[in-house]
Motif scaffolding. Structure first.
Motif, PDB file in Angstrom:
ATOM      1  N   LEU A 152       0.847  -1.183   0.000  1.00 54.11           N
ATOM      2  CA  LEU A 152       0.000   0.000   0.000  1.00 54.11           C
ATOM      3  C   LEU A 152       0.885   1.236   0.000  1.00 54.11           C
ATOM      4  N   LEU A 153       0.443   2.273  -0.656  1.00 55.07           N
ATOM      5  CA  LEU A 153       1.265   3.457  -0.876  1.00 55.07           C
ATOM      6  C   LEU A 153       0.842   4.622   0.002  1.00 55.07           C
ATOM      7  N   LYS A 154       1.769   5.569   0.174  1.00 55.84           N
ATOM      8  CA  LYS A 154       1.500   6.811   0.895  1.00 55.84           C
ATOM      9  C   LYS A 154       1.746   7.983  -0.042  1.00 55.84           C
ATOM     10  N   GLU A 155       1.379   9.170   0.415  1.00 60.05           N
ATOM     11  CA  GLU A 155       1.548  10.368  -0.409  1.00 60.05           C
ATOM     12  C   GLU A 155       3.004  10.596  -0.784  1.00 60.05           C
ATOM     13  N   ASP A 156       3.932  10.216   0.109  1.00 62.52           N
ATOM     14  CA  ASP A 156       5.350  10.449  -0.161  1.00 62.52           C
ATOM     15  C   ASP A 156       6.069   9.210  -0.685  1.00 62.52           C
ATOM     16  N   SER A 157       5.314   8.197  -1.098  1.00 62.34           N
ATOM     17  CA  SER A 157       5.931   6.991  -1.643  1.00 62.34           C
ATOM     18  C   SER A 157       6.660   7.303  -2.953  1.00 62.34           C
ATOM     19  N   ALA A 158       7.766   6.610  -3.164  1.00 61.28           N
ATOM     20  CA  ALA A 158       8.523   6.771  -4.403  1.00 61.28           C
ATOM     21  C   ALA A 158       7.931   5.884  -5.492  1.00 61.28           C
ATOM     22  N   PRO A 159       8.085   6.259  -6.761  1.00 61.39           N
ATOM     23  CA  PRO A 159       7.649   5.380  -7.857  1.00 61.39           C
ATOM     24  C   PRO A 159       8.287   4.010  -7.698  1.00 61.39           C
ATOM     25  N   ASN A 160       7.544   2.959  -8.024  1.00 60.26           N
ATOM     26  CA  ASN A 160       8.030   1.611  -7.732  1.00 60.26           C
ATOM     27  C   ASN A 160       7.780   0.590  -8.830  1.00 60.26           C
ATOM     28  N   PHE A 209      -7.229  -1.665 -14.612  1.00 61.73           N
ATOM     29  CA  PHE A 209      -5.789  -1.414 -14.589  1.00 61.73           C
ATOM     30  C   PHE A 209      -5.465  -0.102 -13.873  1.00 61.73           C
ATOM     31  N   VAL A 210      -6.306   0.904 -14.087  1.00 63.48           N
ATOM     32  CA  VAL A 210      -6.053   2.216 -13.495  1.00 63.48           C
ATOM     33  C   VAL A 210      -6.172   2.193 -11.980  1.00 63.48           C
ATOM     34  N   LYS A 211      -6.779   1.159 -11.433  1.00 61.59           N
ATOM     35  CA  LYS A 211      -6.965   1.085  -9.987  1.00 61.59           C
ATOM     36  C   LYS A 211      -5.711   0.604  -9.251  1.00 61.59           C
ATOM     37  N   ASN A 212      -4.758  -0.018  -9.981  1.00 57.93           N
ATOM     38  CA  ASN A 212      -3.513  -0.392  -9.306  1.00 57.93           C
ATOM     39  C   ASN A 212      -2.258  -0.019 -10.094  1.00 57.93           C
ATOM     40  N   HIS A 213      -2.414   0.862 -11.108  1.00 54.26           N
ATOM     41  CA  HIS A 213      -1.280   1.418 -11.849  1.00 54.26           C
ATOM     42  C   HIS A 213      -1.488   2.927 -11.996  1.00 54.26           C
ATOM     43  N   TYR A 214      -0.425   3.680 -11.708  1.00 57.01           N
ATOM     44  CA  TYR A 214      -0.520   5.142 -11.798  1.00 57.01           C
ATOM     45  C   TYR A 214       0.774   5.678 -12.393  1.00 57.01           C
ATOM     46  N   SER A 218       3.596  13.383 -16.059  1.00 57.45           N
ATOM     47  CA  SER A 218       2.443  14.208 -16.410  1.00 57.45           C
ATOM     48  C   SER A 218       2.357  14.423 -17.910  1.00 57.45           C
ATOM     49  N   GLU A 219       3.505  14.379 -18.618  1.00 59.82           N
ATOM     50  CA  GLU A 219       3.468  14.603 -20.065  1.00 59.82           C
ATOM     51  C   GLU A 219       3.260  13.317 -20.841  1.00 59.82           C
ATOM     52  N   GLU A 220       3.163  12.212 -20.105  1.00 57.76           N
ATOM     53  CA  GLU A 220       3.009  10.926 -20.743  1.00 57.76           C
ATOM     54  C   GLU A 220       1.535  10.625 -20.966  1.00 57.76           C
ATOM     55  N   ILE A 221       1.281   9.772 -21.926  1.00 63.97           N
ATOM     56  CA  ILE A 221      -0.095   9.401 -22.210  1.00 63.97           C
ATOM     57  C   ILE A 221      -0.693   8.705 -20.993  1.00 63.97           C
ATOM     58  N   LYS A 222      -1.901   9.069 -20.628  1.00 62.69           N
ATOM     59  CA  LYS A 222      -2.532   8.501 -19.443  1.00 62.69           C
ATOM     60  C   LYS A 222      -3.874   7.872 -19.796  1.00 62.69           C
ATOM     61  N   LEU A 223      -4.297   7.017 -18.921  1.00 60.14           N
ATOM     62  CA  LEU A 223      -5.573   6.348 -19.091  1.00 60.14           C
ATOM     63  C   LEU A 223      -6.714   7.295 -18.786  1.00 60.14           C
ATOM     64  N   LYS A 224      -7.648   7.389 -19.698  1.00 60.63           N
ATOM     65  CA  LYS A 224      -8.820   8.224 -19.478  1.00 60.63           C
ATOM     66  C   LYS A 224      -9.551   7.756 -18.222  1.00 60.63           C
ATOM     67  N   GLY A 225      -9.881   8.693 -17.345  1.00 61.87           N
ATOM     68  CA  GLY A 225     -10.542   8.350 -16.099  1.00 61.87           C
ATOM     69  C   GLY A 225      -9.591   8.258 -14.925  1.00 61.87           C
ATOM     70  N   THR A 226      -8.287   8.476 -15.186  1.00 60.58           N
ATOM     71  CA  THR A 226      -7.305   8.426 -14.105  1.00 60.58           C
ATOM     72  C   THR A 226      -7.614   9.488 -13.056  1.00 60.58           C
ATOM     73  N   GLN A 227      -7.619   9.079 -11.795  1.00 58.96           N
ATOM     74  CA  GLN A 227      -7.846  10.022 -10.710  1.00 58.96           C
ATOM     75  C   GLN A 227      -6.510  10.609 -10.266  1.00 58.96           C
ATOM     76  N   ASN A 228      -6.575  11.567  -9.353  1.00 60.86           N
ATOM     77  CA  ASN A 228      -5.325  12.091  -8.822  1.00 60.86           C
ATOM     78  C   ASN A 228      -4.677  11.044  -7.913  1.00 60.86           C
ATOM     79  N   PHE A 229      -3.433  11.314  -7.516  1.00 66.29           N
ATOM     80  CA  PHE A 229      -2.668  10.314  -6.784  1.00 66.29           C
ATOM     81  C   PHE A 229      -3.299   9.986  -5.435  1.00 66.29           C
ATOM     82  N   THR A 230      -3.839  10.991  -4.771  1.00 61.10           N
ATOM     83  CA  THR A 230      -4.475  10.758  -3.469  1.00 61.10           C
ATOM     84  C   THR A 230      -5.634   9.782  -3.599  1.00 61.10           C
ATOM     85  N   ALA A 231      -6.481  10.006  -4.594  1.00 58.60           N
ATOM     86  CA  ALA A 231      -7.614   9.106  -4.817  1.00 58.60           C
ATOM     87  C   ALA A 231      -7.123   7.697  -5.179  1.00 58.60           C
TER      88      ALA A 231
END
Length: 339
Positions: A152-160, A209-214, A218-231
């Protein structure tokens, strides 16, 4: 097969395609081709890629053979994962430095992959991209966050984590060869990789997929419907078995739910039309006691609602199951009603 794929300087969103586009394709031939070439050397990728794709007729079968070969022949290297993870943590506040370092380690990661057939997620994603490109596909690596039941991730978690997006028949699809390869078991401080090919992350369902991949970029192509990192990090835990049907938890949108005694919680999911609602049940753990519950169920086409009234105060771990397979987990805190 090839088309131009340009990243904008500004973020933009697309709708990724679904695996159901290929419901009429039988992947047995592609999988058998991958099995025939099991254990072959990575030293000559053009030859290996040709051997995997030449016997197959359709583009999706060609990519399937590449993907299943990688996920079935490469071992997840936990020690490399730890080293990369620690470096990512140190650079979490310097995005440019992280991206430069991430690019610089690719040759080292790839060399170990070639010699030892071991790698972390970066190596899986790189190998998928290289072999797919050799086969004539557009394929990109996406770096970001992977969220699992044990991570589980936190707000200050590093990309993994890293994964891929692949273009087939002018549509873009998502896949995660690392998570398809198997799992790392930690026992007494030692890591052991257990190979176990999992099909759910091949051309995975985008909304799931968007529920466990983020994505980190920001300039990369993203999945439509992606929420912010907190969500993203506050959402329910999603288990890999959810990807097989697929079954998509819709609401509640947060894993932690706060209610009063006697309140009703409705767990809403999307499931295939032919999926029978009686397959669903709740497994509720309260105070160390686990109890299976058959909730009230309402179905409206592919939408399923599981309704349960909480009559006991305390903390409840609520697991949604389908045929004994875990799909998602919520935590419900029930407070006493004040008089």
């Amino acid at each position: 097969m090839r088309s131009v794929f340009v990243f904008s300087l500004l973020s933009f969103y697309i709708s990724y395609a679904q695996r159901s586009d290929f419901n009429d394709i039988n992947f047995k031939k592609a999988d058998s081709v991958a099995e025939i070439h099991k254990g072959e050397s990575l030293r000559n990728l053009p030859v290996l890629t040709h051997n995997l794709t030449a016997p197959l007729d359709t583009d999706v079968e060609k990519f399937r053979a590449i993907y299943t070969w990688i996920s079935s022949n490469i071992e997840n290297d936990y020690s490399s994962y730890l080293k990369i993870s620690n470096k990512r943590k140190r650079l979490v506040n310097d995005r440019q430095a992280f991206l430069e370092w991430n690019s610089s380690i690719t040759p080292k990661v790839f060399e170990r992959l070639l010699t030892e057939r071991k790698t972390a997620c970066t190596g899986y994603a790189y190998l998928v991209k290289e072999m797919a490109n050799l086969a004539g596909f557009n394929c990109e690596i996406i770096d970001g966050y992977g969220r699992t039941p044990t991570l589980l991730l936190k707000e200050d978690s590093a990309p993994n984590h890293s994964w891929n997006t692949i273009e087939i028949n002018n549509k873009w699809y998502l896949c995660d060869a690392t998570w398809s390869a198997g799992q790392t078991i930690l026992e007494d401080g030692n890591a052991r990789f257990e190979p176990d090919y999992f099909d759910g992350y091949f051309l995975a369902e985008p909304k799931l997929f968007v529920k466990n991949h983020y994505s980190i970029n920001s300039e990369e192509i993203k999945l439509k419907g992606t929420q912010n990192f907190t969500a993203f990090i506050e959402g329910p835990v999603i288990y890999k078995e959810a990807f097989l049907a697929p079954i998509i938890p819709v609401s509640p949108q947060k894993m932690y739910i706060y209610i009063k005694k006697g309140d009703v919680v409705t767990f809403k999911l999307n499931a295939p039309d032919n999926f029978k609602e009686e397959k669903f049940q709740l497994l509720i753990n309260n105070g160390g006691r686990q109890k299976p519950i058959q909730p009230n169920t309402i179905r409206n086409q592919n939408k399923i609602s599981l309704i349960y009234r909480f009559e006991k105060i305390g903390l409840h771990d609520v697991h949604i199951l389908v045929d004994d397979d875990l799909i998602s987990t919520y935590v419900v805190k029930v407070k006493k009603v004040r008089q």
